[in-house]
Write an enzyme that holds these catalytic residues in place. Structure first.
Site, PDB file in Angstrom:
ATOM      1  N   GLY B 161       0.826  -1.210   0.000  1.00 54.73           N
ATOM      2  CA  GLY B 161       0.000   0.000   0.000  1.00 54.73           C
ATOM      3  C   GLY B 161       0.855   1.253   0.000  1.00 54.73           C
ATOM      4  O   GLY B 161       0.570   2.226  -0.717  1.00 54.73           O
ATOM      5  N   VAL B 164       2.251   2.135  -3.373  1.00 53.85           N
ATOM      6  CA  VAL B 164       1.287   2.862  -4.199  1.00 53.85           C
ATOM      7  C   VAL B 164       1.173   4.314  -3.726  1.00 53.85           C
ATOM      8  O   VAL B 164       1.214   5.265  -4.521  1.00 53.85           O
ATOM      9  CB  VAL B 164      -0.103   2.166  -4.134  1.00 53.85           C
ATOM     10  CG1 VAL B 164      -1.147   2.988  -4.871  1.00 53.85           C
ATOM     11  CG2 VAL B 164      -0.013   0.755  -4.700  1.00 53.85           C
ATOM     12  N   HIS B 165       1.067   4.482  -2.416  1.00 53.16           N
ATOM     13  CA  HIS B 165       0.963   5.799  -1.797  1.00 53.16           C
ATOM     14  C   HIS B 165       2.162   6.675  -2.202  1.00 53.16           C
ATOM     15  O   HIS B 165       2.002   7.852  -2.555  1.00 53.16           O
ATOM     16  CB  HIS B 165       0.937   5.583  -0.276  1.00 53.16           C
ATOM     17  CG  HIS B 165       0.723   6.817   0.553  1.00 53.16           C
ATOM     18  ND1 HIS B 165      -0.433   7.557   0.502  1.00 53.16           N
ATOM     19  CD2 HIS B 165       1.510   7.425   1.479  1.00 53.16           C
ATOM     20  CE1 HIS B 165      -0.353   8.570   1.354  1.00 53.16           C
ATOM     21  NE2 HIS B 165       0.830   8.521   1.953  1.00 53.16           N
ATOM     22  N   PHE B 166       3.332   6.072  -2.169  1.00 53.90           N
ATOM     23  CA  PHE B 166       4.568   6.776  -2.513  1.00 53.90           C
ATOM     24  C   PHE B 166       4.549   7.203  -3.987  1.00 53.90           C
ATOM     25  O   PHE B 166       4.864   8.348  -4.331  1.00 53.90           O
ATOM     26  CB  PHE B 166       5.756   5.851  -2.225  1.00 53.90           C
ATOM     27  CG  PHE B 166       7.095   6.433  -2.588  1.00 53.90           C
ATOM     28  CD1 PHE B 166       7.718   7.355  -1.755  1.00 53.90           C
ATOM     29  CD2 PHE B 166       7.749   6.036  -3.752  1.00 53.90           C
ATOM     30  CE1 PHE B 166       8.952   7.894  -2.091  1.00 53.90           C
ATOM     31  CE2 PHE B 166       8.988   6.575  -4.084  1.00 53.90           C
ATOM     32  CZ  PHE B 166       9.587   7.502  -3.249  1.00 53.90           C
TER      33      PHE B 166
END
Ligand code: HEM
Ligand code: SF4
Ligand code: SF4
Lengths: 262, 204
Positions: B161, B164-166
């Protein structure tokens, strides 16, 4: 040559000489054991007590007896402790089959405790390292027999090549059967690829009576954890990274529409 | 064009976000050192295996606490409404930058909300399982067997997760990094990505 220790439980008289020899050779400090109303030295193995004679109480036709069982590391061929350990070199499997802990490389995570089907390794609260029977790897390397073997007064313990020990165990089992112990047999953990500590048991179909697990295997959770779980997760990481790259190449960044603001 | 900027994240929000981010990275990389003997070299970067074993749980604990601060502040704003449901159903369009038919978002879009709940849930289970692995000598065997499975599963989910956030924050949505570092965004950014929130803040 794979070495093995044979424990003929039918010959153990519970003298505990092997416990003393183990403590002496491995230079363990003396700690006061816990008395729990049995003849056992203490209820369980500890980080500085690697070899325990268990006095399992047994009643057969109204006759009380003890089923003695020497309890220590089994030196498994498929060693759960080794499978679980994250620190290279903390647990090594020697060419002669001995599974040895090297405390210099141990980080004290305790994973091996969870990986071991025989519940053998013990974490020291002082050193934060894990300890267990080494099958006297130092003595064996110098051509000697392990300390417990050397001291046993009844021939309950024998040490030699695994092939010889299996032969001896088979012969002893046959003798016991002749003596009327129909259930006599060998306990050598086929579920973990064979152990290098072998038992001759009078009640081989009920090893629980000796405090031994019925069908020792590396716990499936440990195999799943160290195997498929890691592959799936690694693939997912790789997939995410590649996916992000491809997404950027195909769609680029999300535009900000600044122009219509006044 | 406009240079007008809007405050998006307060100092407290930014401080808790970056505290938890740093603790997360520390916990993630020290955790990865134990992920496989092949990654054990990573422990050298963090002071050696014994240090990693001793400090990883603390890094994880501080991560959990910092996330807890964010949780208290944001949990209500992160509730999904009906527009968010539509957004989620059309998230494949969002990913392709197709805007038609996708409802405008409030302060957080539905994707960010899902990320929030995913990270919160995995942090909770990482803490539960982590405490069990922390003290193997006190935990009964079945509990330990559960924990050594649950901990890496949650770690993998949260690390995936965070990847993806990064990607979203550094590359896919320019301007969002400034929101979390300096605390402000341009009015155009707010309107483009969080239309409902933009109007709530008085924009037209
Ligand atoms: C919430 C509090 C946490 C606690 C109490 C905790 C505790 C632990 C403990 C005790 C271990 C065993 C070895 C060691 O001590 O280093 C471990 C392993 C690990 N931790 Fe954590 N941890 C926490 C959070 C996290 C976080 C946030 C991550 C990163 C996403 C993480 C990732 C890992 C990984 C990947 C491992 C190795 C797992 C394996 O061997 O398969 N942990 N954790
Ligand atoms: S009995 Fe336990 S500690 Fe000994 S080799 Fe087997 S798994 Fe390792
Ligand atoms: S406690 Fe030591 S020997 Fe046991 S798994 Fe961890 S590093 Fe390996």
């Amino acid at each position: 040559m794979t070495v093995a220790k044979l424990i003929d439980t039918s010959l153990c008289i519970g003298c505990k000489a092997c416990e003393v020899a183990c403590q002496e050779w491995n230079d363990q400090e003396f700690t006061l054991g816990v008395f729990n109303n049995t003849y056992q030295t203490q209820p369980d193995l500890t980080s500085n007590f690697w070899n325990l004679i268990k006095f399992n109480e047994h009643v057969d036709d109204g006759v009380n007896s003890w089923l003695m069982a020497k309890y220590q590391c089994m030196h498994c061929a498929d060693a759960g402790c080794l499978k679980a350990c994250p620190a290279p070199g903390a647990i090594v499997q020697l060419p002669n089959g001995i599974v040895d802990f090297n405390q210099d490389n141990c980080i004290g995570c305790g994973y091996c405790i969870t990986g071991c089907p025989f519940d053998v390794p013990r974490l020291s609260s002082v050193t934060k390292k894990v300890y267990k029977c080494s099958l006297c790897s130092d003595r064996v390397a110098a051509g000697m027999t392990p300390a417990c073997i050397r001291t046993c007064p009844t021939n309950c313990l024998t040490f030699g090549s695994r092939t010889d020990m299996v032969q001896l165990a088979t012969a002893r089992t046959a003798e016991l059967k002749e003596d009327g112990f129909k259930d006599a047999g060998i306990y050598d953990g086929p579920g973990v690829g064979g152990t290098n500590v072998l038992y001759v048991l009078k009640h081989a179909s009920e090893p629980e009576k000796y405090g031994l697990p019925k069908d020792p295997r590396i716990p499936w959770a440990v195999s799943l954890w160290k195997g498929p779980l890691k592959w799936v997760a690694n693939a997912a990481f790789l997939g995410t990274a590649v996916g992000a790259m491809l997404h950027y190449l195909k769609f680029g960044p999300k535009e900000t529409h600044d122009d219509e603001i006044h | 064009m406009t240079t007008k900027s809007i405050e998006r994240f307060s100092f407290a929000e930014r401080a808790s976000h970056w505290t938890s981010a740093l603790c997360f990275l520390y916990a993630a990389f020290t955790g990865l050192a134990l992920w496989s003997p092949r990654l054990f070299w990573l422990s050298g970067v963090f002071g050696g295996g014994e240090t990693v074993r001793a400090w990883h749980p603390w890094g994880g604990l501080f991560f959990f606490l910092a996330l807890g601060v964010m949780f208290r502040r944001w949990a209500r704003q992160m509730q999904l409404d009906e527009d968010d449901q539509v957004w989620l159903a059309k998230s494949h369009l969002y990913a392709q930058h197709i805007e038609a038919g996708i409802p405008e978002s409030g302060r957080f879009n539905a994707g960010q909300k899902m990320m929030f709940w995913l990270q919160s849930a995995s942090a909770f289970f990482l803490l539960l399982s982590g405490v069990v692995i922390w003290f193997p000598e006190f935990a009964p065997r079945p509990l330990r067997l559960g924990a050594i499975l649950l901990h890496p599963v949650c770690a993998a989910v949260s690390m995936g997760g965070i990847m993806v956030h990064f990607y979203m924050s550094t590359m896919a949505v320019p301007g969002s990094m400034g929101a979390m570092v300096r605390g402000t965004v341009s009015a155009g950014w707010a309107r483009s990505h969080h239309g409902k929130w933009f109007r709530e803040m008085g924009g037209r």
